[in-house]
Design a protein around this motif. Structure first.
Motif, PDB file in Angstrom:
ATOM      1  N   UNK A   1      42.015  32.773  52.973  1.00  0.00           N
ATOM      2  CA  UNK A   1      43.114  32.212  52.642  1.00  0.00           C
ATOM      3  C   UNK A   1      44.210  33.398  52.188  1.00  0.00           C
ATOM      4  N   UNK A   2      45.024  33.696  52.974  1.00  0.00           N
ATOM      5  CA  UNK A   2      46.145  34.682  52.567  1.00  0.00           C
ATOM      6  C   UNK A   2      47.022  34.421  51.289  1.00  0.00           C
ATOM      7  N   UNK A   3      47.210  33.317  51.175  1.00  0.00           N
ATOM      8  CA  UNK A   3      48.092  32.891  49.796  1.00  0.00           C
ATOM      9  C   UNK A   3      47.316  33.112  48.620  1.00  0.00           C
ATOM     10  N   UNK A   4      46.051  32.708  48.482  1.00  0.00           N
ATOM     11  CA  UNK A   4      44.912  33.066  47.671  1.00  0.00           C
ATOM     12  C   UNK A   4      44.819  34.492  47.307  1.00  0.00           C
ATOM     13  N   UNK A   5      44.595  35.142  48.619  1.00  0.00           N
ATOM     14  CA  UNK A   5      44.309  36.927  48.353  1.00  0.00           C
ATOM     15  C   UNK A   5      45.606  37.141  47.668  1.00  0.00           C
ATOM     16  N   UNK A   6      46.740  37.027  47.944  1.00  0.00           N
ATOM     17  CA  UNK A   6      47.734  37.689  47.491  1.00  0.00           C
ATOM     18  C   UNK A   6      48.034  37.390  46.016  1.00  0.00           C
ATOM     19  N   UNK A   7      47.677  35.964  45.466  1.00  0.00           N
ATOM     20  CA  UNK A   7      47.916  35.538  44.476  1.00  0.00           C
ATOM     21  C   UNK A   7      46.869  36.439  43.488  1.00  0.00           C
ATOM     22  N   UNK A   8      45.671  36.674  44.016  1.00  0.00           N
ATOM     23  CA  UNK A   8      44.712  37.325  43.258  1.00  0.00           C
ATOM     24  C   UNK A   8      45.032  38.885  43.215  1.00  0.00           C
ATOM     25  N   UNK A   9      45.360  39.292  44.075  1.00  0.00           N
ATOM     26  CA  UNK A   9      46.041  40.751  44.119  1.00  0.00           C
ATOM     27  C   UNK A   9      47.140  40.965  43.077  1.00  0.00           C
ATOM     28  N   UNK A  10      48.047  39.829  42.707  1.00  0.00           N
ATOM     29  CA  UNK A  10      49.026  39.873  41.741  1.00  0.00           C
ATOM     30  C   UNK A  10      48.403  39.987  40.583  1.00  0.00           C
ATOM     31  N   UNK A  11      47.287  39.304  40.254  1.00  0.00           N
ATOM     32  CA  UNK A  11      46.624  38.980  38.860  1.00  0.00           C
ATOM     33  C   UNK A  11      45.937  40.292  38.694  1.00  0.00           C
ATOM     34  N   UNK A  12      45.338  40.915  39.622  1.00  0.00           N
ATOM     35  CA  UNK A  12      44.598  42.243  39.502  1.00  0.00           C
ATOM     36  C   UNK A  12      45.645  43.443  39.016  1.00  0.00           C
ATOM     37  N   UNK A  13      46.830  43.541  39.957  1.00  0.00           N
ATOM     38  CA  UNK A  13      47.592  44.171  39.748  1.00  0.00           C
ATOM     39  C   UNK A  13      48.275  44.318  38.277  1.00  0.00           C
ATOM     40  N   UNK A  14      48.227  43.080  37.677  1.00  0.00           N
ATOM     41  CA  UNK A  14      48.788  42.864  36.397  1.00  0.00           C
ATOM     42  C   UNK A  14      48.033  43.389  35.316  1.00  0.00           C
ATOM     43  N   UNK A  15      46.807  43.639  35.491  1.00  0.00           N
ATOM     44  CA  UNK A  15      45.865  44.038  34.444  1.00  0.00           C
ATOM     45  C   UNK A  15      45.511  45.511  34.897  1.00  0.00           C
ATOM     46  N   UNK A  16      46.308  46.227  35.780  1.00  0.00           N
ATOM     47  CA  UNK A  16      46.173  47.685  36.027  1.00  0.00           C
ATOM     48  C   UNK A  16      45.487  48.138  37.287  1.00  0.00           C
ATOM     49  N   UNK A  17      44.879  47.125  37.953  1.00  0.00           N
ATOM     50  CA  UNK A  17      44.202  47.527  39.191  1.00  0.00           C
ATOM     51  C   UNK A  17      45.228  47.972  40.400  1.00  0.00           C
ATOM     52  N   UNK A  18      44.948  49.219  41.126  1.00  0.00           N
ATOM     53  CA  UNK A  18      45.819  49.649  42.068  1.00  0.00           C
ATOM     54  C   UNK A  18      45.383  49.269  43.567  1.00  0.00           C
ATOM     55  N   UNK A  19      44.093  48.870  43.650  1.00  0.00           N
ATOM     56  CA  UNK A  19      43.632  48.632  44.927  1.00  0.00           C
ATOM     57  C   UNK A  19      42.638  47.338  44.872  1.00  0.00           C
ATOM     58  N   UNK A  20      42.606  46.653  45.984  1.00  0.00           N
ATOM     59  CA  UNK A  20      41.788  45.306  45.964  1.00  0.00           C
ATOM     60  C   UNK A  20      41.198  45.642  47.487  1.00  0.00           C
ATOM     61  N   UNK A  21      40.039  45.127  47.601  1.00  0.00           N
ATOM     62  CA  UNK A  21      39.247  45.067  48.994  1.00  0.00           C
ATOM     63  C   UNK A  21      38.931  43.837  49.512  1.00  0.00           C
ATOM     64  N   UNK A  22      39.090  43.740  50.567  1.00  0.00           N
ATOM     65  CA  UNK A  22      39.103  42.593  51.362  1.00  0.00           C
ATOM     66  C   UNK A  22      37.296  42.370  52.080  1.00  0.00           C
ATOM     67  N   UNK A  23      36.766  41.495  51.899  1.00  0.00           N
ATOM     68  CA  UNK A  23      35.516  41.355  52.247  1.00  0.00           C
ATOM     69  C   UNK A  23      35.362  40.733  53.664  1.00  0.00           C
ATOM     70  N   UNK A  24      35.119  41.650  54.653  1.00  0.00           N
ATOM     71  CA  UNK A  24      34.877  41.217  56.005  1.00  0.00           C
ATOM     72  C   UNK A  24      33.587  41.238  56.486  1.00  0.00           C
ATOM     73  N   UNK A  25      32.619  41.729  55.595  1.00  0.00           N
ATOM     74  CA  UNK A  25      31.442  41.878  56.098  1.00  0.00           C
ATOM     75  C   UNK A  25      30.249  41.163  55.632  1.00  0.00           C
ATOM     76  N   UNK A  26      30.177  40.254  54.436  1.00  0.00           N
ATOM     77  CA  UNK A  26      29.172  39.782  54.254  1.00  0.00           C
ATOM     78  C   UNK A  26      28.500  38.931  55.279  1.00  0.00           C
ATOM     79  N   UNK A  27      27.259  38.850  55.317  1.00  0.00           N
ATOM     80  CA  UNK A  27      26.660  38.350  56.719  1.00  0.00           C
ATOM     81  C   UNK A  27      25.939  36.964  56.356  1.00  0.00           C
ATOM     82  N   UNK A  28      26.052  36.506  55.000  1.00  0.00           N
ATOM     83  CA  UNK A  28      25.341  35.492  54.434  1.00  0.00           C
ATOM     84  C   UNK A  28      25.493  34.159  55.408  1.00  0.00           C
TER      85      UNK A  28
END
Length: 319
Positions: free
Chosen positions: A69-96
């Motif tokens: 869900x792109x909207x949820x990703x962007x929301x989480x990225x904004x939350x992470x930015x607010x506490x000081x993070x400058x990068x976020x990683x998108x998981x397209x690899x989990x094989x579970x």
């Protein structure tokens, strides 16, 4: 060459990361096990504990998100930015299998109609850099040609490639020819991930792909926490170093976990890998698995450290 600590669900949480960082040669980056943004747009207590800056002091930490869900990703990225993070990683690899059924992780690799508009939205609205950790396909290696073409359309800060398809899980040889396609065609910085268990494994990646300046390690470095230290300094970890690391980890889990069973479950997970650094550990490991009290666990681990010959260059054996 830079070295990254792969996210391993249930293993490389904040206590493990900070303790590793304190006892062994620090890695250049650490990635959190995936966080799944919730529909109510809030960070759960568990999720916050993963990314709380106070629990990750001194670490170059990159949070990883698992969502379709792109909207949820962007929301989480904004939350992470607010506490000081400058990068976020998108998981397209989990094989579970559970993750794939939800069309998340590597399950998204076979859902171009979902993935493409999702990436459009993410790279148009994320307030911080977005890297991607990917496999090379869902069903077939040949899928990677189209995926790489898609990835090249976006300002991906770094593409971390595990050259296996979803159904490979972690079995068999890595599909190195697919990684070579990325080396030849990718427009973004690349990081190699997959089956780096020895110094020679890392040296081969560096020699064969000089344009690649990052390697991500998972099972190899959890099995031998001294691996990157040897690569960088030529010195393996010592027995006392490994034992002090274990003792600190165990004490912190005892303080943080709600009782005996969760604590011992955590430590048994650690021993599934760390036992690679000892010769003939089977008897002691059996006692660790059967331990029904803290005292029994401590007795079993003491026996392992004192009776099983230490192998400083031990490698991950359960391929």
């Amino acid at each position: 060459m830079q070295y990254y600590f792969a996210p391993m669900e249930g293993v490389t949480g904040p206590i493990y990361r900070s303790t590793f960082h304190r006892f062994f040669t620090p890695l250049d980056r650490y990635y959190t096990p995936f966080l799944s943004p919730t529909q109510d747009r809030r960070l759960t207590a568990r999720q916050w504990s993963e990314i709380d800056p106070e629990r990750n002091t001194g670490l170059n930490l990159v949070p990883q998100l698992l969502t379709n869900n792109a909207e949820l990703f962007v929301w989480a990225a904004k939350e992470l930015s607010a506490v000081g993070y400058r990068e976020v990683n998108l998981n397209l690899g989990c094989p579970s299998g559970t993750v794939v059924k939800k069309k998340k992780g590597s399950g998204l690799l076979g859902q171009r109609e979902i993935l493409e508009p999702m990436l459009d939205e993410i790279y148009s609205h994320s307030p911080i850099a977005v890297s991607i950790k990917t496999r090379i396909g869902l069903h077939e290696e040949e899928e990677f040609d189209a995926l790489l073409e898609l990835y090249n359309r976006y300002p991906i800060s770094e593409l971390i490639i595990h050259p296996r398809i979803q159904k490979d899980l972690y079995r068999g040889e890595v599909r190195i020819a697919a990684f070579e396609k990325a080396v030849a065609r990718a427009k973004m910085p690349l990081c190699y991930n997959g089956d780096v268990f020895t110094p020679s494994d890392a040296a081969k990646i560096a020699k064969d792909y000089p344009s690649v300046d990052a390697i991500m390690l998972g099972r190899g470095i959890v099995a031998n926490p001294g691996l990157v230290g040897y690569i960088k300094t030529g010195r393996w970890a010592t027995l006392s170093q490994v034992q002090e690391f274990h003792d600190s980890l165990y004490a912190q889990y005892r303080d943080a976990m709600p009782g005996l069973k969760p604590t011992l479950f955590k430590m048994r997970e650690v021993w599934c890998y760390l036992a690679c650094m000892f010769d003939r550990p089977e008897k002691a490991l059996k006692a660790i698995r059967k331990a029904g009290s803290f005292q029994e666990y401590e007795t079993a681990t003491k026996a392992l450290f004192t009776t099983c010959p230490f192998i400083p260059d031990g490698i991950y054996r359960w391929k």
